[in-house]
Structure formats: C-alpha cells, structure tokens
Write an enzyme that holds these catalytic residues in place. Structure first.
Site, PDB file in Angstrom:
ATOM      1  N   ASN A 111       0.776  -1.303   0.090  1.00 52.22           N
ATOM      2  CA  ASN A 111       0.107   0.007  -0.015  1.00 52.22           C
ATOM      3  C   ASN A 111       0.809   1.202   0.016  1.00 52.22           C
ATOM      4  O   ASN A 111       2.260   1.238  -0.163  1.00 52.22           O
ATOM      5  CB  ASN A 111      -0.946   0.033   1.231  1.00 52.22           C
TER       6      ASN A 111
ATOM      7  N   ASP B  21      -3.988  -6.687   5.522  1.00 56.84           N
ATOM      8  CA  ASP B  21      -4.970  -7.390   6.096  1.00 56.84           C
ATOM      9  C   ASP B  21      -4.739  -8.923   5.661  1.00 56.84           C
ATOM     10  O   ASP B  21      -5.386  -9.764   6.320  1.00 56.84           O
ATOM     11  CB  ASP B  21      -6.519  -7.110   6.016  1.00 56.84           C
TER      12      ASP B  21
ATOM     13  N   PRO C 292      -2.715 -12.034  10.843  1.00 55.80           N
ATOM     14  CA  PRO C 292      -3.142 -11.797  12.377  1.00 55.80           C
ATOM     15  C   PRO C 292      -3.178 -10.065  12.436  1.00 55.80           C
ATOM     16  O   PRO C 292      -2.482  -9.546  11.830  1.00 55.80           O
ATOM     17  CB  PRO C 292      -1.959 -12.308  13.057  1.00 55.80           C
ATOM     18  N   ASP C 293      -4.157  -9.652  13.288  1.00 60.88           N
ATOM     19  CA  ASP C 293      -4.174  -8.580  13.655  1.00 60.88           C
ATOM     20  C   ASP C 293      -3.338  -8.093  14.787  1.00 60.88           C
ATOM     21  O   ASP C 293      -3.380  -8.495  15.871  1.00 60.88           O
ATOM     22  CB  ASP C 293      -5.742  -8.217  14.171  1.00 60.88           C
ATOM     23  N   ILE C 294      -2.179  -7.526  14.449  1.00 61.40           N
ATOM     24  CA  ILE C 294      -1.163  -7.106  15.465  1.00 61.40           C
ATOM     25  C   ILE C 294      -1.570  -6.427  16.563  1.00 61.40           C
ATOM     26  O   ILE C 294      -1.406  -6.723  17.703  1.00 61.40           O
ATOM     27  CB  ILE C 294       0.049  -6.590  14.718  1.00 61.40           C
ATOM     28  N   VAL C 295      -2.365  -5.217  16.292  1.00 65.26           N
ATOM     29  CA  VAL C 295      -2.559  -4.374  17.427  1.00 65.26           C
ATOM     30  C   VAL C 295      -3.762  -5.051  18.472  1.00 65.26           C
ATOM     31  O   VAL C 295      -3.739  -4.561  19.559  1.00 65.26           O
ATOM     32  CB  VAL C 295      -3.003  -2.916  16.723  1.00 65.26           C
TER      33      VAL C 295
ATOM     34  N   PHE D  70      -4.642   3.241  14.898  1.00 67.51           N
ATOM     35  CA  PHE D  70      -5.013   4.127  13.973  1.00 67.51           C
ATOM     36  C   PHE D  70      -5.935   3.560  13.076  1.00 67.51           C
ATOM     37  O   PHE D  70      -5.997   2.552  12.863  1.00 67.51           O
ATOM     38  CB  PHE D  70      -3.709   4.547  12.819  1.00 67.51           C
TER      39      PHE D  70
ATOM     40  N   LYS E  31     -13.311   0.192  15.127  1.00 64.89           N
ATOM     41  CA  LYS E  31     -12.155  -0.346  15.629  1.00 64.89           C
ATOM     42  C   LYS E  31     -11.651  -0.432  16.659  1.00 64.89           C
ATOM     43  O   LYS E  31     -11.158  -1.330  17.260  1.00 64.89           O
ATOM     44  CB  LYS E  31     -11.250   0.275  14.466  1.00 64.89           C
TER      45      LYS E  31
ATOM     46  N   LYS F 155     -11.154  -3.959  18.442  1.00 63.19           N
ATOM     47  CA  LYS F 155      -9.715  -4.190  18.718  1.00 63.19           C
ATOM     48  C   LYS F 155      -9.447  -4.121  20.099  1.00 63.19           C
ATOM     49  O   LYS F 155      -8.122  -4.447  20.399  1.00 63.19           O
ATOM     50  CB  LYS F 155      -8.763  -3.424  17.829  1.00 63.19           C
TER      51      LYS F 155
END
Ligand code: PMT
Length: 403
Positions: free
Chosen positions: A211, A280, A308-311, A327, A341, A345
């Site tokens: 990106n 993602d 994996p969703d790190i945060v 963010f 989010k 999260k």
C-alpha cells in the site's frame, strides 16, 4: 516556573531582514528564564550588529569558527554540547541548503553538525525562493532528520511581494520553544513501541501486494516520543526514511515479520502505537519462481488468507499489556468506522484519519486526525506530521501516564 527556566538555547541568526525580529526573540526567551547564546553568520551581521545581541543575551556573541577569543571562552564543540536546543531564526534559503547538505563551513553550520540537541529552523525568504524545488527538497531532507520546521508565515514581505516566506513572529516562536521543552519529560523513563510504514505480501520473488504508506507518520511519532524522553523502538516496514535520532529501529517486510517483532517488543513496553499500514491479507501461496505470463490464463484467481491483527493481539494481552493506540485509515464515515475499530480491537485510543483527504493520509507531509477514546474525541487540525506527532504524543502521554 516557565518551561524555559535555565534551558540552554543557541539562537542562530542568518542573513535576512527578519534578523531584526530576533532581537525581540532573545528578549522574550530571556524573560522566561532561558540562557541564550547567539551565533551569527556573516550575512546576519550585515543586517544587525552583534553588540545588540550581546547586550540582550548577556553573553558574548559567537560568529567566526576560528575566533581565538571565542574558542578560548567557549569553543564551538563545547557550545555544541552546551545547547539544549538550537533554534535558527531567521533561517535563509542558503543556510537551509547548507544544513541539508551537511556542510560545515562556518560556526553555525559546524555547531549543527556537532550537536545532538534538537534543531528547529524558522525559514525567512522571498516567497518564490520558498516555493523553489531546491528549497522544498532541502526542507524535506531536514524534516526527514526530525528537524522542526517552524513556518514560514504568509503575508506581505519586505520585498513588497505577498506570499509564504515571512519568519514566524517572536511570540509564536517562543510558544513553540516552550511546547518543545514542555514535551521533553512527558514520557521520561517510559518505553514506547511504534509500528510504521507498509507491509509487503509476496506473490512470487518479484511481485508483492502493498500500500502507499511512506512511514512518515510513524517515524514522526517515534521521533516525538524520543524527544519526550521515552526509550523508543520503531518497527518499520519497507520505507525510505532515516532513523530518528536516539530511536532503536527494527526493519521488517511482511505482516508476519511485523507481528513477530511487535510481540517481542511489546513484552518490554509501556505504550504501543500502531501507525503501520499492515496488510489484512496475504497470498495463500508464494510462488518459488517468478509467475510466467505464458503459464497464466487471461483471467486468474488469487487466494488470499487473513494476516493476524497485530494491534488487536497486543490489546488483548492479559499480562504485560501496554497502553495500546491504533490508527484508523478511512475514506468515509471516519468517526463511525474508527469507533468500531476502537471497540473491536480493544484499544485504549484510536487516531482516525481520512486517507482520501488531499493533504493528509498516505505519503503526505501533512495530516489531520481525530483522537477517540471511550470518553470522547478531540480533533487535531491539519499540520505537518512532525508537528502533529508532538501534539499526539502530548495527548497519548496525558492518557497513558495517568493510567
Ligand atoms: O505512513 P504514512 O505515509 O505517513 O501514512 C500514514 C498512515 C495513513 C499510514 C497512518 O496515519 C495510518 O492511518 N496508519 C494505519 C493504517 C491502517 O492500516 O489502518 P487500518 O484502519 O487498516 O488498521 C487499523 C489499525 O490496526 C492500525 O493501527 C493498524 O496498524 C492495525 N492493524 C491492521 C491490520 C493488521 N493486520 N494488524 C494491525 O495491527
């Protein structure tokens, strides 16, 4: 007690009509208890005499690199170590060019190379010079080294033209100096981890999915946290940015590597700031050899698997859970999606930014954000990412440190 009491400031003055305003700047800094030493370039002395600054600062004025008397009193290396901040106001186009190129052909530029103190410059020049590509490139290089670029303001100029190029007024410069010193201890003895930049998810040895993140926002936050006294670890995707002074950098390529580095760093961290644009999804298969067009149909399908969703994983920790900031990069319904989010999260704070905005988001030097937590939201207006980062660190510290 002012934030400037006993602070040591080297005020560099280069050639330009705005040099006369620096006399008032010295007076205001001294009124607030700062100890000011003035260093003038030859050009500056054409506009105002050193005696003015000697009287106002109460210290000898330094000008020549090889001035025996000055070297005997306080040599340039000692002066470089003495400084708690080097502020150059006004900063001419030529001086900005010499700083960007790392030249050291006079006392002021030598000081800037020899000192590890934060550097702030207040540009002052004709508006056409300010807009010139060379000046823009010099300013970008200085910004990439976490130099504070304060101004210029727009308005009528001594040359009769109108446009950006006027040095900020002394009272505004004093406010910025106070904010910079005020931030200095906000995160003293705290350990901060920041993720920044994009990830690259390989398709084959040549191609990848990524990106437009440049890493500027995350690097600015790492630099700002370091200036606020924190011990900072920066986990960076592939970007072309210099490492901020005093920051430990870990380079990664893809989301899985970023996750591993983040999990390890988060074990010894008080505040985790996820500014990275993490993919993602990644291709389910990575071809060992470059995919040949001849082997492919006109329309082919690509199977993606979730990263994996790190945060979210950091925020879900039961033990060793840091204050967790995410963010939200949105193109519509900014606050609604960001709030979603924040909750999904399990974050403590989320920084929402509209990445479709013309002067914000990906790769821009500027950004505007809205900070959201369980108690509400606060919008920080459009600013340079380097300045926005200082403000964000102040907001994050006010919430994290009280925890
Ligand atoms: O780098 P610049 O060019 O300066 O641009 C700055 C920025 C636009 C990249 C930055 O301001 C920003 O918005 N970063 C977050 C980009 C992003 O991935 O946002 P998101 O809404 O898709 O992700 C939400 C949060 O989850 C982010 O904190 C992200 O780091 C995190 N995340 C996302 C996916 C994933 N697999 N793991 C994560 O930790």
């Amino acid at each position: 007690m002012s934030a400037l009491t006993d602070k040591r400031i080297v005020l560099g003055i280069s050639g330009g009509i705005a040099a006369y305003k620096s006399a008032d700047l010295v007076r205001r800094l001294r009124e607030r208890g700062a100890d000011v030493r003035v260093v003038m370039t030859r050009g500056a002395q054409e506009f105002i005499r050193p005696l003015t600054f000697q009287a106002l600062s109460g210290n000898p004025v330094h000008s020549d690199l090889l001035d025996p008397a000055a070297e005997a009193a306080m040599g340039h290396i000692e002066l470089a170590r003495w400084a708690g901040l080097i502020l150059i106001a006004p900063a001419s186009a030529q001086l900005l060019g010499k700083l960007a190129a790392g030249l050291a052909d006079d006392l002021l530029t030598t000081l800037c190379l020899a000192s590890q103190a934060p550097l702030a410059v207040a540009p002052a020049m004709n508006q056409v010079m300010w807009h010139h590509d060379a000046t823009t490139a010099n300013v970008d290089r200085l910004r990439s080294r976490a130099t504070h670029i304060w101004g210029p303001a727009a308005g009528s100029q001594a040359c009769g033209e109108i446009g950006p190029g006027r040095m900020l007024e002394p009272d505004e410069l004093v406010r910025r100096v106070e904010r910079l010193f005020g931030n200095r201890q906000l995160l003293a003895s705290r350990r901060v981890v920041v993720t920044a930049g994009p990830t690259r998810e390989a398709l084959d040895p040549v191609r990848y999915i990524s990106n437009r993140s440049s890493g500027k926002m995350g690097f600015a936050l790492a630099a700002a946290a370091q200036r606020a006294g924190a011990e900072v670890t920066l986990i960076a995707g592939p970007v072309a940015l210099a490492t901020p002074t005093g920051v430990k950098r870990i380079d990664v390529t893809n989301a899985l590597e970023m996750r591993d580095a983040a999990e390890e760093a988060a074990d010894a961290c008080d505040i985790f700031i996820a500014a990275a644009a993490v993919a993602d999804f990644r291709p389910a298969q990575v071809a060992e050899q470059k995919i040949k067009k001849s082997d492919s149909r006109d329309e082919d399908r690509l199977t993606l698997v979730k990263n994996p969703d790190i945060v979210a994983a950091i925020a879900a920790r039961r033990k060793l859970r840091p204050f967790t900031v995410g963010f939200a990069a949105e193109t519509e319904k900014l606050l609604e999606h960001a709030r979603g989010k924040l909750q999904r999260k399990g974050l403590d704070l989320i920084v929402a930014n509209d990445v479709s905005a013309a002067d914000g988001g990906f790769d821009s030097d500027r950004n505007s954000v809205t900070v959201i937590d369980a108690n509400g939201c606060e919008t920080l207006p459009s600013a340079l990412k380097t300045e926005l980062a200082d403000r964000l660190i102040t907001v994050i510290a006010s919430r994290a440190v009280q925890e």
